[in-house]
Design an enzyme around this catalytic site. Structure first.
Site, short mmCIF file in Angstrom:
data_model
loop_
_atom_site.label_atom_id
_atom_site.label_comp_id
_atom_site.label_asym_id
_atom_site.label_seq_id
_atom_site.Cartn_x
_atom_site.Cartn_y
_atom_site.Cartn_z
N ASN A 146 2.43 2.30 1.69
CA ASN A 146 2.52 3.63 2.29
C ASN A 146 2.10 3.60 3.76
O ASN A 146 2.38 4.53 4.51
CB ASN A 146 1.66 4.64 1.52
CG ASN A 146 0.21 4.22 1.45
OD1 ASN A 146 -0.10 3.09 1.11
ND2 ASN A 146 -0.69 5.12 1.80
N GLN A 176 5.90 4.79 -3.29
CA GLN A 176 6.80 4.88 -2.13
C GLN A 176 8.15 4.20 -2.42
O GLN A 176 8.96 4.04 -1.51
CB GLN A 176 6.14 4.24 -0.89
CG GLN A 176 4.82 4.86 -0.49
CD GLN A 176 4.95 6.29 0.04
OE1 GLN A 176 6.04 6.76 0.36
NE2 GLN A 176 3.83 6.99 0.13
N HIS A 198 5.68 14.39 -5.91
CA HIS A 198 5.76 15.04 -4.59
C HIS A 198 6.24 14.11 -3.48
O HIS A 198 6.48 14.54 -2.35
CB HIS A 198 4.44 15.74 -4.23
CG HIS A 198 3.32 14.87 -3.78
ND1 HIS A 198 2.95 14.77 -2.46
CD2 HIS A 198 2.46 14.09 -4.47
CE1 HIS A 198 1.90 13.96 -2.38
NE2 HIS A 198 1.58 13.53 -3.58
N THR A 234 -3.45 19.88 -22.08
CA THR A 234 -2.11 20.49 -22.23
C THR A 234 -1.21 19.99 -21.11
O THR A 234 -1.60 20.00 -19.94
CB THR A 234 -2.23 22.03 -22.20
OG1 THR A 234 -3.10 22.41 -23.25
CG2 THR A 234 -0.86 22.69 -22.38
N CYS A 317 -4.10 10.84 2.46
CA CYS A 317 -5.11 11.14 1.44
C CYS A 317 -6.36 10.30 1.63
O CYS A 317 -7.18 10.16 0.74
CB CYS A 317 -4.53 10.97 0.04
SG CYS A 317 -3.03 10.04 -0.04
N1 PMP Z 1 -0.30 5.45 -3.99
C1 PMP Z 1 0.42 5.47 -2.85
C2 PMP Z 1 1.10 4.21 -2.39
C3 PMP Z 1 0.54 6.65 -2.11
O1 PMP Z 1 1.25 6.66 -0.99
C4 PMP Z 1 -0.12 7.82 -2.58
C5 PMP Z 1 -0.02 9.11 -1.80
N2 PMP Z 1 -0.39 8.97 -0.45
C6 PMP Z 1 -0.84 7.74 -3.78
C7 PMP Z 1 -0.92 6.55 -4.45
C8 PMP Z 1 -1.54 8.96 -4.34
O2 PMP Z 1 -0.59 9.87 -4.83
P1 PMP Z 1 -0.95 11.31 -5.36
O3 PMP Z 1 -0.97 12.18 -4.16
O4 PMP Z 1 0.17 11.67 -6.30
O5 PMP Z 1 -2.24 11.23 -6.07
#
Ligand code: PMP
Length: 373
Positions: A146, A176, A198, A234, A317
Site C-alpha cells: 500500500n 491492494q 472500501h 451478527t 491508517c
Molecule cells: N492492509 C493493507 C495493505 C491496507 O492498505 C489497509 C488499508 N490501508 C489495511 C490492511 C487495513 O484495511 P481496513 O481499513 O479494511 O482495516
C-alpha cells in the site's frame, strides 16, 4: 475535487448505497433467526462467499466475513498461533495491522522473524530463505504494498514455503490487489487471504478472510458462533450485500487497462517537471509516489487540497512514520521521503481529470518553490 488517494479508500458506488439501504431498511432480518426470511438472508450470504471464491479463482475453501482487513489480518495471524516451538515469519513492509500483531507476538515470547525488502520494494527471497524451516507455522506477506505499489511474487514465495517450510501456512494481505489486479488463489497456492471492500468502491468496515481450510485458524472472539464459529457477532448483512454489488460491477481486466492509460498520461505530464521525481516500483499501476524536490510532502498535500486535489502521505491508517518506514527500508533517501506524497488512482477516473490533476500538481509545486526560494 480530484481524488488521488484511492489506496487509502475509494468512493463507494451509488449502487452499493442502494443495496445497503435495501438490506438495512427492508430485508433487515438477522441471518441466525429461525424464520424463513432469515434463512433466505443466510443463503444470500453464502452466495456472496461463492461469488468471492469464484473471483479468487478457486473452488476450495471459504470466506469469513469480518469488519475489514485489519480484523482479517488479526484473525489470520492470531488465529493461526499454536503453543509449542513454532516460528512466525513476516515481511518488514507490512501494514500495521500485520506488523503490530507480529510485534505483540514477539512480546509474548514467540519466535518472530522479519524479512527484509529489496530496493524494488519486494520481499528479499534470500533473506526469506534464511528464515524458513520445519518449525515455521505461518508466513504473512503483502501481495501489493500500500506504500510503494510493489508487487510480491507470491508464486515464488509459495514455492519456497513448499520447499523449506512445508508445515507453514501462507497468508497474504491482498487488500491492494483483490478486485484490482488479475490473480488467482489456485495459482498462488496461498492458504489465507485478506481483502477489504472500501478499497474497491464497496462500503467501509466490511471485508473478509479467505481460508483454504477452516481448521487452520481458531476464533479470536467468543460469542454466538457465526461465520463457522470464527467470527461471532451478527453479520453485517447490508455491508456484505453492498460488497457483493461492488464485486459484481467491477471488471478487473478492463479496469486494469484503464488505470494503465491513466498512469501513463499522468506520468508523461509529471515527468516534464524535472523537480518532481516519480518513484514507480514497476508494481501496481494503481499506486506510485512523487518526490517534490525541495518541498515537504506534507506542504504539497495541504496546498493541493486547497486546489481540490487530494493525494496521500503513505498509509492513512498509520502515523506518518509508517510511510517513512517502508520507503527507508528500501533505501530511499531521507530527504526524498520527507518530500514525498503517495498518488493512487482508481479505474473510473477520466484522462481529462488526471491531466488536470497533473497540471495542478506541477503548478502548485512551482508556486511553492518560487515562494520558498
Ligand atoms: N492492509 C493493507 C495493505 C491496507 O492498505 C489497509 C488499508 N490501508 C489495511 C490492511 C487495513 O484495511 P481496513 O481499513 O479494511 O482495516
Amino acid at each position: 475535487m480530484i481524488f488521488l488517494d484511492n489506496a487509502g479508500t475509494t468512493k463507494m458506488f451509488e449502487e452499493c448505497a442502494e443495496t445497503y439501504s435495501f438490506y438495512a431498511c427492508q430485508e433487515y432480518y438477522n441471518p441466525s433467526a429461525a424464520t424463513r426470511k432469515s434463512a433466505k438472508i443466510s443463503a444470500e450470504i453464502n452466495d456472496v462467499r461463492s461469488l468471492i471464491l469464484k473471483k479468487l479463482g478457486t473452488m476450495e475453501g471459504t470466506v469469513i466475513f469480518t469488519g475489514g482487513a485489519t480484523e482479517s489480518n488479526n484473525l489470520a495471524i492470531k488465529g493461526a498461533i499454536r503453543g509449542g516451538d513454532y516460528e512466525y515469519v513476516f515481511s518488514s513492509g507490512e501494514h500495521p495491522s500485520v506488523l503490530n500483531v507480529a510485534k505483540s507476538l514477539q512480546m509474548q515470547g514467540k519466535t518472530v522473524h522479519f524479512v527484509k525488502l529489496q530496493k524494488n520494494g519486494q520481499i528479499d527471497p534470500e533473506d526469506l530463505k534464511s528464515k524458513l524451516n520445519q518449525k515455521t507455522r505461518l508466513i504473512s506477506c503483502m501481495f501489493v504494498s500500500n506504500e510503494t505499489g510493489a508487487i510480491n511474487d507470491i508464486k515464488e514465495l509459495s514455492k519456497l514455503r513448499d520447499k523449506l517450510a512445508p508445515n507453514a501456512l501462507l497468508h497474504i494481505d491482498a487488500v491492494q490487489g483483490f478486485m484490482k489486479i488479475p490473480f488467482s488463489v489456485e495459482d498462488f497456492k496461498v492458504d489465507m487471504l485478506t481483502f477489504s471492500a472500501h478499497k474497491f468502491h464497496g462500503p467501509k468496515g466490511v471485508g473478509g478472510l479467505y481460508v483454504r481450510k477452516l481448521n487452520y485458524i481458531k476464533n479470536i472472539v467468543d460469542g454466538g458462533g457465526q461465520e463457522y464459529g470464527l467470527r461471532s457477532g451478527t453479520e453485517n448483512v447490508p455491508g456484505i450485500m453492498a460488497l457483493r454489488t461492488a464485486i459484481e460491477k467491477i471488471d478487473v481486466r478492463k479496469n486494469y487497462e484503464n488505470v494503465q492509460s491513466l498512469k501513463q498520461k499522468f506520468n508523461e505530464i509529471i515527468s516534464k517537471e524535472s523537480g518532481i521525481k516519480i518513484l514507480d516500483f514497476q508494481g501496481s499501476l494503481y499506486i506510485e509516489s512523487l518526490v517534490f524536490t525541495g518541498v515537504k510532502g506534507e506542504t504539497m498535500l495541504h496546498a493541493l487540497e486547497e486546489k481540490n486535489v487530494i493525494v496521500g502521505l503513505g498509509s492513512a491508517c498509520s502515523s506518518k512514520k509508517a510511510g517513512n518506514r517502508v520507503l527507508s527500508e528500501i533505501g530511499i533517501d531521507k530527504n526524498d521521503i520527507i518530500s514525498s506524497c503517495r498518488v493512487s488512482f482508481n479505474a473510473y477516473q477520466t484522462l481529462d481529470e488526471i491531466e488536470k490533476a497533473a497540471d495542478i500538481i506541477i503548478k502548485v509545486y512551482n508556486d511553492i518553490r518560487k515562494r520558498v526560494s
